[in-house]
Design a protein around this motif. Structure first.
Motif, mmCIF file in Angstrom:
data_model
loop_
_atom_site.group_PDB
_atom_site.id
_atom_site.type_symbol
_atom_site.label_atom_id
_atom_site.label_comp_id
_atom_site.label_asym_id
_atom_site.label_seq_id
_atom_site.Cartn_x
_atom_site.Cartn_y
_atom_site.Cartn_z
ATOM 1 N N GLU A 1 0.824 -1.208 0.000
ATOM 2 C CA GLU A 1 0.000 0.000 0.000
ATOM 3 C C GLU A 1 0.856 1.255 0.000
ATOM 4 N N GLN A 2 1.980 1.222 0.705
ATOM 5 C CA GLN A 2 2.891 2.362 0.720
ATOM 6 C C GLN A 2 3.487 2.579 -0.670
ATOM 7 N N ILE A 3 3.924 1.511 -1.326
ATOM 8 C CA ILE A 3 4.474 1.614 -2.682
ATOM 9 C C ILE A 3 3.407 2.112 -3.654
ATOM 10 N N ALA A 4 2.201 1.528 -3.578
ATOM 11 C CA ALA A 4 1.119 1.907 -4.496
ATOM 12 C C ALA A 4 0.718 3.365 -4.325
ATOM 13 N N SER A 5 0.720 3.859 -3.095
ATOM 14 C CA SER A 5 0.322 5.249 -2.875
ATOM 15 C C SER A 5 1.353 6.238 -3.413
ATOM 16 N N ALA A 6 2.602 5.796 -3.547
ATOM 17 C CA ALA A 6 3.657 6.672 -4.047
ATOM 18 C C ALA A 6 3.877 6.546 -5.552
ATOM 19 N N ALA A 7 3.193 5.593 -6.189
ATOM 20 C CA ALA A 7 3.366 5.389 -7.632
ATOM 21 C C ALA A 7 2.820 6.592 -8.401
ATOM 22 N N VAL B 1 0.978 4.912 -13.469
ATOM 23 C CA VAL B 1 1.179 3.511 -13.103
ATOM 24 C C VAL B 1 0.108 3.103 -12.094
ATOM 25 N N THR B 2 -0.547 1.986 -12.348
ATOM 26 C CA THR B 2 -1.521 1.438 -11.417
ATOM 27 C C THR B 2 -1.016 0.080 -10.969
ATOM 28 N N LEU B 3 -0.921 -0.105 -9.652
ATOM 29 C CA LEU B 3 -0.393 -1.337 -9.106
ATOM 30 C C LEU B 3 -1.478 -2.128 -8.388
ATOM 31 N N GLU B 4 -1.334 -3.472 -8.426
ATOM 32 C CA GLU B 4 -2.213 -4.387 -7.713
ATOM 33 C C GLU B 4 -1.335 -5.394 -6.982
ATOM 34 N N PHE B 5 -1.898 -6.063 -5.981
ATOM 35 C CA PHE B 5 -1.180 -7.056 -5.188
ATOM 36 C C PHE B 5 -2.038 -8.314 -5.174
ATOM 37 N N ILE B 6 -1.744 -9.241 -6.095
ATOM 38 C CA ILE B 6 -2.578 -10.429 -6.287
ATOM 39 C C ILE B 6 -1.700 -11.657 -6.248
ATOM 40 N N GLY B 7 -2.155 -12.666 -5.536
ATOM 41 C CA GLY B 7 -1.401 -13.907 -5.468
ATOM 42 C C GLY B 7 -0.045 -13.733 -4.811
ATOM 43 N N GLU C 1 -8.687 -11.673 -1.686
ATOM 44 C CA GLU C 1 -7.801 -12.757 -1.252
ATOM 45 C C GLU C 1 -7.481 -12.646 0.233
ATOM 46 N N GLU C 2 -8.424 -12.982 1.052
ATOM 47 C CA GLU C 2 -8.274 -12.785 2.492
ATOM 48 C C GLU C 2 -6.960 -13.321 3.046
ATOM 49 N N TYR C 3 -6.579 -14.538 2.695
ATOM 50 C CA TYR C 3 -5.389 -15.087 3.328
ATOM 51 C C TYR C 3 -4.101 -14.463 2.813
ATOM 52 N N ARG C 4 -4.115 -13.916 1.583
ATOM 53 C CA ARG C 4 -2.922 -13.239 1.057
ATOM 54 C C ARG C 4 -3.033 -11.735 1.195
ATOM 55 N N MET C 5 -4.162 -11.261 1.674
ATOM 56 C CA MET C 5 -4.382 -9.823 1.839
ATOM 57 C C MET C 5 -4.171 -9.084 0.519
ATOM 58 N N GLY C 6 -4.758 -9.590 -0.566
ATOM 59 C CA GLY C 6 -4.576 -9.008 -1.885
ATOM 60 C C GLY C 6 -5.266 -7.669 -2.053
ATOM 61 N N ARG C 7 -4.846 -6.956 -3.062
ATOM 62 C CA ARG C 7 -5.412 -5.661 -3.425
ATOM 63 C C ARG C 7 -5.553 -5.628 -4.936
ATOM 64 N N ALA C 8 -6.772 -5.376 -5.418
ATOM 65 C CA ALA C 8 -7.019 -5.357 -6.861
ATOM 66 C C ALA C 8 -7.815 -4.119 -7.242
ATOM 67 N N TRP D 1 -8.517 1.418 -0.481
ATOM 68 C CA TRP D 1 -8.762 -0.020 -0.588
ATOM 69 C C TRP D 1 -10.005 -0.371 0.205
ATOM 70 N N ALA D 2 -11.094 -0.646 -0.497
ATOM 71 C CA ALA D 2 -12.399 -0.854 0.128
ATOM 72 C C ALA D 2 -12.682 -2.324 0.413
ATOM 73 N N ASP D 3 -13.549 -2.533 1.378
ATOM 74 C CA ASP D 3 -14.051 -3.862 1.701
ATOM 75 C C ASP D 3 -14.970 -4.307 0.556
ATOM 76 N N PRO D 4 -14.847 -5.527 0.075
ATOM 77 C CA PRO D 4 -15.659 -5.966 -1.073
ATOM 78 C C PRO D 4 -17.064 -6.461 -0.714
ATOM 79 N N ASP D 5 -17.433 -6.448 0.564
ATOM 80 C CA ASP D 5 -18.712 -7.036 0.983
ATOM 81 C C ASP D 5 -19.931 -6.483 0.245
ATOM 82 N N GLY D 6 -19.938 -5.198 -0.108
ATOM 83 C CA GLY D 6 -21.086 -4.602 -0.784
ATOM 84 C C GLY D 6 -20.992 -4.609 -2.291
ATOM 85 N N VAL D 7 -19.947 -5.219 -2.840
ATOM 86 C CA VAL D 7 -19.772 -5.265 -4.291
ATOM 87 C C VAL D 7 -20.559 -6.449 -4.838
#
Length: 195
Positions: free
Chosen positions: A17-23, A27-33, A76-83, A101-107
């Motif tokens: 999140e720190q890296i993504a906020s400074a990009a 550039v758009t970054l995600e943290f998946i897998g 990705e709860e166990y990997r704490m992913g960000r998409a 980075w929002a909670d996906p429950d209402g999506v």
């Protein structure tokens, strides 16, 4: 990108999140897998498809809004992913006060549109549907410009990280997005947005 992905496979979500906020804005970054990924800048046809889906949603479900790729989701709860999906369908105002980075429950639905690059197979067809299923998002719509089809993923199994039901329909067919979305799409126009 592969070297960076391998080096950052044990990265903590706070570090990402720190890296993504400074990009930079370009550039758009995600943290998946467990890997940091760069999301390509979309082309004009990609933008037209997002607009088309958004317009269909507004016509049939004015209580909802298809938010564009500026909305980040915790997946990705166990990997704490960000998409950052190309679209996230939720009630109007759902993302207010949630931060980057929002909670996906209402999506209710995520939308991804394939890009013409080498990462599409892994990212758009494998990793992102798995991440959205793990987050329990009821419907995932993939607009696959390579195969000229819509792929509708439903019935998420969060513990398994997959959707149990997948329906494929070539561009030109009527496609039903089941509840909780409840919209039918006439996909003929999508033939205009492929190379």
């Amino acid at each position: 990108m592969t070297v960076m992905a391998e080096r950052t496979s044990h990265m903590l979500v706070a570090e990402f999140e720190q890296i993504a906020s400074a990009a930079p804005e370009t550039v758009t970054l995600e943290f998946i897998g467990g890997r940091i990924e760069e999301k390509r800048v979309p082309d004009g046809d990609h933008g037209e498809i997002v607009k088309w889906v958004q317009k269909r949603c507004m016509q049939h479900r004015p209580d909802l809004w298809l938010y564009g790729d500026e909305r980040g989701l915790k997946v990705e709860e166990y990997r704490m992913g960000r998409a950052r999906p190309d679209g996230a369908l939720a009630r109007d105002g759902y993302f207010a006060g949630q931060g980057e980075w929002a909670d996906p429950d209402g999506v209710l639905m995520t939308v991804e549109i394939t890009s013409y690059d080498g990462d599409t197979e892994r990212r758009d067809r494998v990793e992102k549907p798995a991440a959205y299923a793990a987050a329990g998002i009821p419907v995932h719509l993939l607009v696959d410009r390579d195969s000229c089809e819509l792929v509708v993923h439903t019935n998420p199994a969060p513990d398994r990280g997959c959707y149990l039901d997948v329906h494929r329909a070539p561009f030109g067919e009527q496609v039903v997005l089941p509840d909780p979305v409840g919209i039918t799409l006439d996909t003929e126009i999508l033939k205009n947005y492929v190379r």
